[in-house]
Design an enzyme around this catalytic site. Structure first.
Site, PDB file in Angstrom:
ATOM      1  N   SER A 164      -3.123  -0.769  -0.716  1.00  0.00           N
ATOM      2  CA  SER A 164      -3.747  -0.516  -2.012  1.00  0.00           C
ATOM      3  C   SER A 164      -3.017   0.563  -2.811  1.00  0.00           C
ATOM      4  CB  SER A 164      -5.228  -0.163  -1.796  1.00  0.00           C
ATOM      5  OG  SER A 164      -5.943  -0.201  -2.995  1.00  0.00           O
ATOM      6  N   ASP A 194      10.455   0.333  -7.963  1.00  0.00           N
ATOM      7  CA  ASP A 194      10.833  -0.335  -9.216  1.00  0.00           C
ATOM      8  C   ASP A 194      11.616   0.584 -10.143  1.00  0.00           C
ATOM      9  OD1 ASP A 194       9.622  -2.638  -8.344  1.00  0.00           O
ATOM     10  OD2 ASP A 194       7.772  -2.359  -9.494  1.00  0.00           O
ATOM     11  N   LYS A 209      -2.548  -5.457   0.102  1.00  0.00           N
ATOM     12  CA  LYS A 209      -3.809  -5.459  -0.650  1.00  0.00           C
ATOM     13  C   LYS A 209      -3.511  -5.156  -2.116  1.00  0.00           C
ATOM     14  CE  LYS A 209      -8.278  -3.168  -1.149  1.00  0.00           C
ATOM     15  NZ  LYS A 209      -8.034  -2.766  -2.549  1.00  0.00           N
TER      16      LYS A 209
END
Length: 705
Positions: free
Chosen positions: A465, A476, A490
């Site tokens: 999560s 990224d 998740k």
């Protein structure tokens, strides 16, 4: 809590003799407010979930299957005849919930409790006999997909092997037959007596877990106790006496004193002391709690800040007839520091240089919501704590920072965004798509990064999560290197809904729902759902993806992709990854600790794939001898990871001193994966320093700078 058939409890001495028969467990019935809570939950889930699932016959069947599986995950208690009888109501649960009728799950649970009593009595009676450990027999340790026993005779044979397996494990641990009989009799008696302590709340919590997770793996129901525990975990504090408690042989026992808490500061309590009674206020009557469930004792001890609780204490190691003492403690706010962010500094050699790697361990994304709402400027949160630690690490002049997020299951989304901001300053961090398909971009908004140097994130299968949001954003942006194993996967957003507030109920009766309302997407457009975050440099793992992680759920949302957010990579890590990978491979190839870890993982995987253990003593001793030889060779090589041989005992069956010693040994064991992650970060710092020098025209041999 996914499996709720095992509840914390204490051994109540109902049985008068070692093998006496006991009466049937109490028949539990649903309470009116529980049926109302189930119906309210159904209304909410079918209308407001991210992917609403209609409460129909199909869902009813899934709820039934999941509920039975949660009670008997090893298919060792129910008979096939029980299952066949339950299945006649498999499509009726939906109608029953709408009618506010919970008779079906309660009837199933009552059968379950009877089966527990029957099987534990059978197991205890088996202890009267001797076992033939020369026979060639195996015991299956993976029975979650096995058929249920067809008959009582088949169930008896299954339990004969289970008890024989328990006996052999203790025998291999060096226990005498008399000690084995005593240990196992107590173990099975404890399990038996839990059946007498189940309450309707236990049944309802277990059933609602089956219902909610049948709609979505991360939708949950919280009764009053579960809700209180969730809130404590999020704000890292509670009001109480500051003691960690454990059930041991009928007594609520003090396992640990929290530094600075009322219990520790009083000087009147010690580890191992047993609480035999609890009284409220300065003059309230002392209520005996010997044999009381641990969760009930905990609730009696917790209370409002500034109030008095009185404890009747039987000192550690004193006999049952020893003199008790009554102590008074004033409840106070207790900070759960062990669950907060912590730092350490590791020194790593890179060539002739020594790099200092700052390691910040973050177990969860916590935030004291209540204190923040009240305007407390010093409210506790994960990102605030990490910011302080980063400032301290800068003062210590570390070269790189490694964020250890292994087994961090998530928490506050806001904290994940703010934590990312500490390393990128400002910019998009995560995208969310709601049930209407609308996409919102959440961004960090810091004037500048707090840490601009090399950074890395260590993840494992237990990183989920919010941990995945942070790791994905760092990846990224090219801001740092991600090390470890693929994360949990998740990628959904939950919110907690108080059902009493929904219906404007003046008193707490109906509990809370944690409901999935949206899906996370990375700023590159992909989701962390199902696939998780793939590390830049992979490390080995003991985890089994088939049994742990989003891919283990049969109703997990699929992976998806949306349009990328507008962002610009700010790091140079991508160009360094091939070199980091080569250095990592060369290092671990010659690292004996790492190679031993690979051996251990291979052994675990082989046993996992085997799925059975031998009940032949000679065969098991050969396996044990081989392991002992391996452990001795490691000890001679200076490997401190050996935490002792398997003694066959469970945690509460050892002495408290022995149990704590084993726990400390594990904590102090060499963390091979952390050491290698730190080495990778040291390489990152080394390579980035070279990039900077090349860009500024400095020589590698420049001195005096």
């Amino acid at each position: 809590m996914r499996i709720s058939y095992v509840f914390l409890g204490a051994f109540l001495a109902i049985v008068q003799s070692a093998f006496a028969e006991v009466a049937s467990p109490p028949v539990l019935e649903p309470l009116k407010q529980q049926a109302q809570a189930a119906q309210l939950s159904a209304e909410f889930l079918t209308r407001f979930s991210y992917k609403p699932v209609p409460l129909d016959d199909a869902l009813s069947a899934r709820i039934m299957d999941r509920f039975i599986q949660s009670l008997d995950p090893d298919h060792a208690l129910f008979l096939q005849a029980d299952i066949d009888r339950f299945m006649s109501d498999r499509n009726e649960i939906d109608d029953a919930i709408e009618r506010k009728n919970l008779d079906i799950p309660f009837a199933i649970f009552n059968v379950y409790a009877k089966r527990v009593v029957d099987r534990m009595n059978f197991a205890r009676n088996l202890l009267k006999q001797d076992f033939d450990f020369g026979a060639q027999e195996n015991f299956s340790v993976l029975r979650d997909k096995a058929p249920w026993p067809q008959s009582e005779a088949e169930s008896n044979e299954l339990w004969r092997k289970r008890v024989k397996s328990d006996w052999l494990r203790l025998k291999l641990g060096g226990k005498t037959d008399a000690a084995i009989r005593e240990t196992l009799d107590k173990r099975y008696a404890n399990a038996l007596q839990r059946a007498y302590k189940y309450k309707s709340d236990d049944v309802f919590q277990s059933f609602m877990n089956a219902y909610t997770t049948s709609t979505d793996p991360h939708t949950d129901y919280f009764g009053a106790t579960a809700s209180a525990d969730f809130n404590i975990a999020m704000k890292l504090s509670l009001v109480g006496i500051g003691a960690s408690l454990q059930e041991r042989d009928d007594y609520t026992t003090i396992r640990e004193l929290v530094p600075g808490g009322p219990a520790q500061l009083s000087g009147k309590l010690s580890v191992g002391d047993r609480i035999t009674g609890v009284g409220q206020g300065k003059n309230g009557a002392i209520k005996e709690v010997v044999g009381t469930r641990l969760d009930e004792v905990v609730q009696m001890i917790r209370g409002k800040k500034g109030t008095v609780v009185r404890l009747d204490i039987l000192p550690a190691d004193a006999g049952a007839d020893a003199t008790h003492r009554i102590i008074s403690l004033v409840r106070d706010k207790i900070s759960l520091e062990k669950q907060a962010a912590q730092k350490a500094v590791l020194s790593v050699k890179v060539g002739e240089a020594t790099r200092k790697i700052g390691v910040i361990t973050l177990p969860a994304f916590y935030e004291d919501f209540e204190a923040r709402r009240k305007g407390d400027k010093d409210y506790r949160s994960a990102s605030r704590d990490v910011r302080k630690l980063l400032d301290e690490l800068k003062q210590e002049k570390v070269d790189s920072v490694l964020i250890d997020m292994r087994n961090n299951g998530g928490g506050s989304l806001k904290e994940a965004i703010d934590l990312t901001g500490l390393f990128i300053g400002s910019g998009p961090v995560v995208q969310q798509r709601d049930s209407d398909g609308k996409v919102a971009v959440s961004s960090a908004d810091f004037p500048a990064p707090v840490w601009t140097g090399p950074v890395g994130v260590l993840i494992n299968r237990g990183s989920a999560s919010a941990s995945e949001i942070f790791a994905a954003a760092i990846q990224d942006y090219g801001r740092g290197v991600i090390v470890g194993e693929p994360s949990f996967g998740k990628g959904t957003v939950q919110t907690v809904v108080n059902l009493d507030e929904v219906v404007r109920n003046s008193k707490p009766e109906f509990g809370d729902l944690k409901v999935t309302i949206a899906q996370f997407f990375r700023i590159n457009g992909g989701t962390t759902q199902l696939h998780g975050v793939t590390p830049d440099i992979s490390l080995p793992s003991f985890s089994d993806p088939a049994r742990f992680g989003e891919t283990s759920y049969d109703n997990a949302l699929p992976w998806a992709q949306i349009k990328p957010a507008t962002y610009k990579p700010i790091g140079t890590i991508t160009a360094l990854l091939p070199t980091l990978q080569r250095r990592h491979e060369a290092r671990v190839e010659s690292n004996p600790d790492f190679q031993r870890l690979l051996e251990d993982i291979a052994d675990v995987e082989a046993q996992r794939n085997k799925g059975v253990v031998s009940l032949n003593e000679a065969e098991r001793r050969r396996e044990l001898t081989a392991r002992e030889i391996r452990m001795k060779s490691r000890a001679q090589a200076g490997d401190g990871a050996n935490t002792g041989e398997d003694d066959g005992l469970r945690a509460n069956e050892r002495s408290l001193i022995a149990d704590i010693a084993i726990e400390n040994a594990r904590k102090n064991a060499k963390d091979v994966l952390l050491d290698e992650a730190a080495a990778i970060l040291a390489d990152e710092a080394d390579l980035q320093e070279g990039v900077v020098k090349a860009a500024t025209g400095q020589s590698e041999n420049t001195e005096g700078k």
